[in-house]
Design an enzyme around this catalytic site. Structure first.
Site, short mmCIF file in Angstrom:
data_model
loop_
_atom_site.label_atom_id
_atom_site.label_comp_id
_atom_site.label_asym_id
_atom_site.label_seq_id
_atom_site.Cartn_x
_atom_site.Cartn_y
_atom_site.Cartn_z
CD GLU A 1 -6.02 33.28 2.13
OE1 GLU A 1 -6.82 32.88 2.77
OE2 GLU A 1 -6.25 34.75 2.33
CB CYS B 1 -10.78 31.99 2.13
SG CYS B 1 -11.58 33.26 1.94
CG ASN C 1 -11.32 35.93 6.73
OD1 ASN C 1 -10.18 36.92 7.06
ND2 ASN C 1 -11.71 35.42 5.84
CD GLU C 2 -12.70 38.10 2.95
OE1 GLU C 2 -13.36 37.78 2.31
OE2 GLU C 2 -12.24 39.34 3.32
#
Length: 819
Positions: A215, A416, A547-548
């Site tokens: 990331e 994120c 994602n999350e």
């Protein structure tokens, strides 16, 4: 017989005592009490929904010592997640509805619960009548609080209390750390262990178990893995990239030195619409220089060659101009020099090569040799020595450090970063391919700039270069759950992409699969890939969606649309879903419900936990329902001690947990530590696996654990039985083993973890695994919990039965050759 009779009597008396105690407790508790619900004003309700109980509405007692039973998920991390003036009411079906105000402008939050312990997904209506109701003021522990009162059964309050007590007990266990072991194991003698394999129970496990997750956090891409040496090469830095930094703009990292010259930014007729800003140099008197500081300087290697390039043009009314290009060290010495002549009236690429004289830290200088004006863009300096020699490639030493893990897959581009800060910041893969001047840069959610020079083409190429499966992750139609910008459509925390735009967004995802796998002649996006230099398909097999994310109605609706579209057009593609940011709670539960409902092949679990959590949850996946078809990708995990870098304390708890993950390799299909990279002095998150600066790569102790697992992976797990001469459960928890076979080589790999402050004398018995060759390669990582040692490799004598001493606080890997 007499002993058996006495045992029965003891058990009966014990049961009678417990029963009488329970009856006594029941006799002294009320049928119902008053329950006061509130959120403290002194922290704007950030600690969440609290409860207190009373018999007479005068004397109030806090439930769970003021713990929060429901926290608001809305808005950005930390201080902006508020719960203002909550109102709790009971619903006709016996359940509960809590409604609160989010802030002064965004409306309300709502959540339902059957028992006030487990809460369903939150919703955020703009207007609701459920917020209205009578509030009262009461005093709790000497503090006046405002909230509302309901009459409830005492069993409900008792359940709330027991939930708190259970969490407190867990917290005590999870707070255990190896650095406390001197007191915990005072007087402990060395332990003896016998490990016996059970080859008849061998099972196949995932051959993709260990990979890496990249990331762009901590300056991992620009200034890091991406080898470009010029910062803000395209003059596209924007104030919105970095909130509150007035110097973060198109001229960031650039400086004009000298008199009778100007340096301005223009946007009229740029190189490409996606790259609108460019520099204009107007020189009235030769001598002025335009400098670039690079990313904390520009580190050169002696004798290495560097490709310099730029787009340039000469405005009407001005003559061609020679541009001197120099790399200058801190002493003013020229360490590399070349020149180009800009002469074209339209944008044209100019290139030259500079050779470094010595290893030095430098900055770039551009000097026009004549009076006049010139326009410049995409000013680039690239080492020719990139990983695998790729143009627009990766920093060789960093990329090699990653390749040395032998990752079986690479997840990218985030985290994120993938779903972005608000709808407008969702990562768009199409903006990251093609010519560099046509790529569209973007604000990084972590507070800096993404040039997109490291884009999807480069990610896929890197995967191919190291023999890893690519695992791109795309937003599920919603941005990051901690977004500051919620978009036009509100609800479910995130502002989902408007439904009218979802077909186009889904088509972008389908186009990605075609770009990766499509025929170079027969498909539109396969042809685009081929034009970038890769005619053969990348053979994409996995794609992550989400994602999350908070598992809300907004998310579920959009994820389902995407999942069904991929399943229909590309049924061979394995979609990896998400079950929220934690290993328990609302999103985890609702995410797994959605996985069961849709038949999602794999879900992405995340958790950053304490050493004690990993120690006491080695059975986390042993409890997995094997009848489920959905597999697990543990996409982000780390032993996390806030404020501390990785050391043996964190590395060994991860090594111990990985023995459990290999044991459950039939369920856990993939794992990847996070975050992967961090540039020194530019770190937003710690700990990280690998730190670096412009000259050095600094792997952590945790890196060597990942590397040892990656280089010693297996395709089959061979169960074993561990028998210790010490029956203390605390001792048993701290000794782990995993034995696997690599079907490609036939090697049997024994991994042994000792998380005790004393050595473990181990006898390893290997019946039924084949003839063992007499020597094996052994690697040992050992040291005190606070230390950061390096692994040591040697050769040892082995056999079907052999002995091995495990040093205190150590991870040992033994690779045996078998016939």
């Amino acid at each position: 017989m007499k002993k058996l009779f006495l045992l029965v009597i003891v058990l009966f008396l014990s049961f009678q005592q417990v029963t009488l105690a329970a009856i006594g407790e029941a006799a002294n508790t009320p049928d119902s009490v008053f329950l006061f619900s509130y959120a403290t004003s002194r922290d704007d309700g950030r600690s969440g929904l609290r409860f207190a109980w009373s018999m007479d509405q005068k004397h109030w007692f806090a439930v769970g010592q003021g713990t929060g039973y429901l926290r608001c998920d809305y808005s950005r991390w930390g201080s902006q997640k508020k719960m203002l003036d909550p109102f709790l009411k009971q619903l006709p079906d016996g359940g509960w509805l809590c409604t609160w105000k989010l802030n002064t402008h965004d409306g309300y939050g709502q959540a339902k619960s059957k028992d006030l312990v487990y809460w369903e997904s939150q919703k955020y209506p703009q207007v609701t009548s459920d917020f209205e109701g009578t509030r009262v003021k009461v005093t709790i522990d000497g503090q006046e609080q405002t909230g509302n009162i309901n009459r409830v059964s005492w069993t409900l309050v008792d359940k709330l209390t027991k939930h708190y007590e259970r969490n407190q007990y867990r917290n005590v266990l999870h707070a255990e750390r190896p650095v406390q072991d001197k007191e915990r194991f005072a007087g402990l003698k060395p332990v003896k262990a016998t490990i016996t394999v059970q080859p008849e129970e061998t099972k196949e496990i995932s051959n993709l178990l260990l990979g890496i997750f990249f990331e762009d956090i901590n300056y991992s891409a620009d200034g890091g893995l991406y080898a470009e040496l010029i910062q803000n090469r395209d003059f596209e830095y924007d104030p919105s990239d970095r909130e509150g930094d007035k110097n973060w703009n198109s001229t960031h990292s650039w400086k004009l030195e000298g008199d009778n010259a100007t340096f301005t930014i223009n946007t009229s007729d740029p190189v490409h619409p996606n790259n609108p800003h460019y520099a204009v140099l107007n020189i009235q008197q030769p001598g002025a220089v335009l400098t670039n500081a690079g990313f904390d300087g520009i580190a050169l290697q002696a004798g290495e060659k560097y490709d310099f390039s730029l787009f340039g043009r000469i405005p009407a009314g001005h003559k061609s101009n020679k541009l001197q290009v120099r790399l200058i060290d801190s002493n003013g010495t020229v360490q590399g020099e070349a020149s180009i002549t800009v002469s074209s009236r339209s944008w044209k690429t100019y290139k030259t090569v500079l050779t470094a004289k010595t290893a030095a830290d430098t900055h770039l200088e551009l000097q026009l040799q004549s009076v006049g004006e010139v326009e410049l863009d995409m000013i680039s300096l690239f080492p020719q020595n990139t990983f695998k020699g790729r143009k627009n490639g990766l920093r060789a030493d960093l990329a090699q450090t990653l390749a040395d893990i032998h990752p079986r897959f690479v997840r990218f581009p985030g985290g994120c970063v993938a779903h972005g800060d608000g709808l407008k910041n969702i990562y768009q893969w199409k903006n990251t391919i093609g010519p560099l001047e046509a790529r569209k840069s973007a604000r990084n959610l972590w507070g800096y700039h993404q040039s997109m020079g490291l884009g999807y083409y480069e990610y896929f190429q890197f995967c191919e270069d190291i023999g890893a499966e690519p695992l791109p992750v795309l937003a599920a139609g919603v941005p990051c759950q901690n977004s500051a910008c919620h978009g036009d459509l509100r609800g479910g925390q995130q502002g989902g992409i408007p439904m009218s735009e979802m077909p186009a967004y889904i088509q972008d995802i389908l186009d990605l699969i075609e770009w990766a796998n499509g025929d170079a002649r027969k498909t539109k996006w396969g042809k685009v890939r081929a034009e970038s230099g890769h005619p053969k398909p990348f053979n994409l097999k996995y794609i992550g969606i989400g994602n999350e994310d908070l598992i809300t109605d907004i998310f579920e609706e959009r994820f389902t649309m995407i999942f069904n579209a991929i399943k229909e057009k590309y049924p061979e593609i394995i979609v990896v879903g998400t079950v929220g940011p934690f290993n328990e709670g609302t999103d985890y539960v609702e995410g797994w419900k959605l996985a069961d409902k849709l038949g999602i092949p794999m879900v992405d679990e995340h958790y950053y936990q304490s050493p004690g959590w990993f120690l006491h949850n080695q059975d986390f996946y042993d409890k997995y329902d094997r009848s489920k078809k959905t597999k697990v990708y543990l996409g982000e995990y780390a032993t996390h001690i806030p404020g501390r870098k990785a050391n043996m304390e964190t590395a060994l708890t991860e090594a111990l947990y990985l023995t459990a993950l290999e044991r459950n390799g039939d369920v856990v299909h993939m794992t990847s530590y996070a975050p992967l990279l961090a540039k020194e002095k530019h770190t937003q998150w710690s700990p990280d696996l690998i730190y670096f600066n412009n000259r050095e790569v600094k792997p952590t102790t945790g890196y060597y654990v990942q590397k040892l697992y990656g280089q010693n992976a297996g395709s089959h797990y061979i169960p074993s039985q561990i028998i210790l001469d010490n029956q203390d459960n605390r001792v048993k928890l701290r000794i782990g083993s995993s034995i696997v076979r690599d079907s490609k080589t036939g090697d049997v790999i024994v991994k042994l973890v000792n998380l005790l402050p004393v050595s473990v004398e181990t006898e390893i018995q290997l019946p039924g695994i084949g003839s063992v060759q007499p020597s094996a390669v052994r690697t040992v990582l050992a040291g005190a919990p606070e230390s950061t040692p390096l692994p040591v490799t040697d050769t040892i004598e082995v056999g079907a039965n052999f002995k091995q001493q495990l040093p205190a606080y150590s991870f040992t890997v033994i690779r045996l050759k078998t016939k």
